[in-house]
Design an enzyme around this catalytic site. Structure first.
Site, PDB file in Angstrom:
ATOM      1  CG  ASP A 164       0.012 -15.062   2.263  1.00 28.35           C
ATOM      2  OD1 ASP A 164      -0.675 -15.753   1.844  1.00 28.35           O
ATOM      3  OD2 ASP A 164       0.465 -15.282   3.243  1.00 28.35           O
TER       4      ASP A 164
ATOM      5  CG  ASP B 206      -5.725 -16.756   0.601  1.00 32.46           C
ATOM      6  OD1 ASP B 206      -5.325 -17.307  -0.341  1.00 32.46           O
ATOM      7  OD2 ASP B 206      -5.915 -17.479   1.651  1.00 32.46           O
TER       8      ASP B 206
ATOM      9  CG  ASP C 268      -4.389   1.225   2.734  1.00 28.09           C
ATOM     10  OD1 ASP C 268      -3.874   1.439   1.521  1.00 28.09           O
ATOM     11  OD2 ASP C 268      -4.547   2.167   3.598  1.00 28.09           O
TER      12      ASP C 268
END
Ligand code: NAD
Length: 354
Positions: free
Chosen positions: A245, A249, A221
């Site tokens: 993943d 991005d 986080d």
């Protein structure tokens, strides 16, 4: 050294052609490179009824690396799942045990304005996300939807990592950092998840053999926040499949254009598949306007990681920097006062700069 060239669908053949010209130019005066083409994705289906024809697999097995364009397109959307173009890529990853996904996020100073973040936050950014690609909650068993003892339906997945899976990605992270700024940040959620506390422990053990590299740990986080607050603090980020993943991005958007970002997927032998992170862009396919730079930069990664041709890799990256400094831009990164060119012209400019 043999390279299998799988151009695929949509803009794949256009952008791959420019990367092939760059590799051929290098081979003329340097490393001996042999390039051979084969169909994959929709093109594989058209040629042989299979998104990954047997002959294509055989070519890849005889090669030292794969240069991959992109697959997919509306023409193939109605096919049964096993025949869809994307299966060609997924099966290649599985067949060659490509467990490590490298995604550099580099912001060339000339393109700093293309990011949605302030130019001073991203200008000169050079970070690498190393994502484990074959384990974690995406593959762990058991998984499914069941009716529990209270008669209520519940969904469940299993997060799972073996020690050897963590070791091999950690080793690759430290080895890669040695060729960069020697800093690795391992991202986990060790405060909540047992599997990722284990990840942290194993990464720390592996670090014992790489004392020349600095290791830090960060909760996912916080990492998501730090990536947009101050991304230049990172050199190599190593993380599991699911966190990787999402973070990769996020990191790709720091750079502004999807047409600029290369990637590599490697196995334990250093064999790899190299491809731009974008897809087959059916909306611009055949128009000669696609940006070939992500694919050309993927060829640079191929030279570096599978062929150990660091000098050649740096020549390609320097050539890309030079054409950007000279003001060449494809439509996706166009800006007033700069010269907007098509795919072939951009390839010509990179060749001239080489
Ligand atoms: P996309 O990445 O193909 O395109 C998204 C947008 O970015 C489009 O507007 C496109 O024109 C633009 N774009 C992409 N690459 C560009 C380039 N090099 N130069 C200039 N502009 C570029 O994503 P999508 O539209 O969601 O998917 C299209 C097809 O690609 C689908 O069939 C999808 O399954 C497939 N796909 C394949 C891969 C792969 O081969 N690894 C990855 C993602 C998507």
């Amino acid at each position: 050294m043999k390279i299998a060239v799988l151009a695929g669908d949509g803009i794949g053949p256009e952008i791959t052609a420019e990367a092939v010209r760059v590799l051929q130019a290098l081979a003329a005066g340097g490393p001996k490179l042999e390039l051979e083409h084969a169909p994959v994705g929709g093109a594989g289906y058209d040629a042989a009824g299979d998104p990954l024809p047997e002959a294509t697999v055989k070519l890849c097995e005889r090669s030292d690396a794969i240069l991959f364009g992109s697959v997919g397109g509306p023409k193939y959307d109605a096919l049964p799942r096993a025949r869809r173009p994307e299966q060609g890529l997924l099966r290649l990853r599985k067949h060659f045990d490509l467990f490590a996904n490298l995604r550099p996020a580099t912001v060339f100073p000339e393109l700093a304005h293309a990011s949605t973040l302030k130019p001073e936050v991203v200008a000169g950014l050079d970070l690498l996300i190393l994502r484990e690609l074959t384990g974690d909650i995406y593959f762990g068993q058991p998984r499914g939807v069941r009716t529990n003892e209270n008669g209520e339906r519940e969904g469940f997945d299993t997060m799972r990592y073996t020690e050897s899976e963590i070791r091999r990605i950690a080793e690759l992270a430290f080895e890669t950092a040695r060729r960069r700024s020697r800093r690795v940040c391992s991202v986990d959620k060790a405060n909540v998840l047992e599997t990722t506390q284990f990840w942290r422990d194993v990464v720390t053990e592996v670090h014992g053999r790489y004392r020349d590299v600095e290791l830090s740990h960060m909760y996912v986080d916080n990492a998501a926040m730090q990536l947009v607050r101050n991304p230049k603090q990172f050199d190599v980020i190593v993380t599991g499949n699911m966190f990787g993943d999402i973070l990769s991005d996020e990191a790709s958007m720091l750079t502004g254009s999807i047409g600029m970002l290369p990637s590599a997927s490697l196995n334990a032998r250093g064999f790899g598949l190299y491809e731009p992170i974008h897809g087959s862009a059916p909306d611009i396919a055949g128009k000669g306007v696609a940006n070939p730079l992500a694919t050309i930069l993927s060829a640079a990664l191929l030279l570096r990681h599978s062929l150990q041709q660091e000098a050649a890799a740096q020549r390609v990256e320097a050539a890309v920097r030079k054409v950007l400094a000279q003001g060449y831009r494809t439509a996706d990164i166009a800006e007033p006062g700069k010269r907007t060119v098509g795919t072939r012209e951009m390839g010509d400019a990179v060749l001239a700069a080489l």
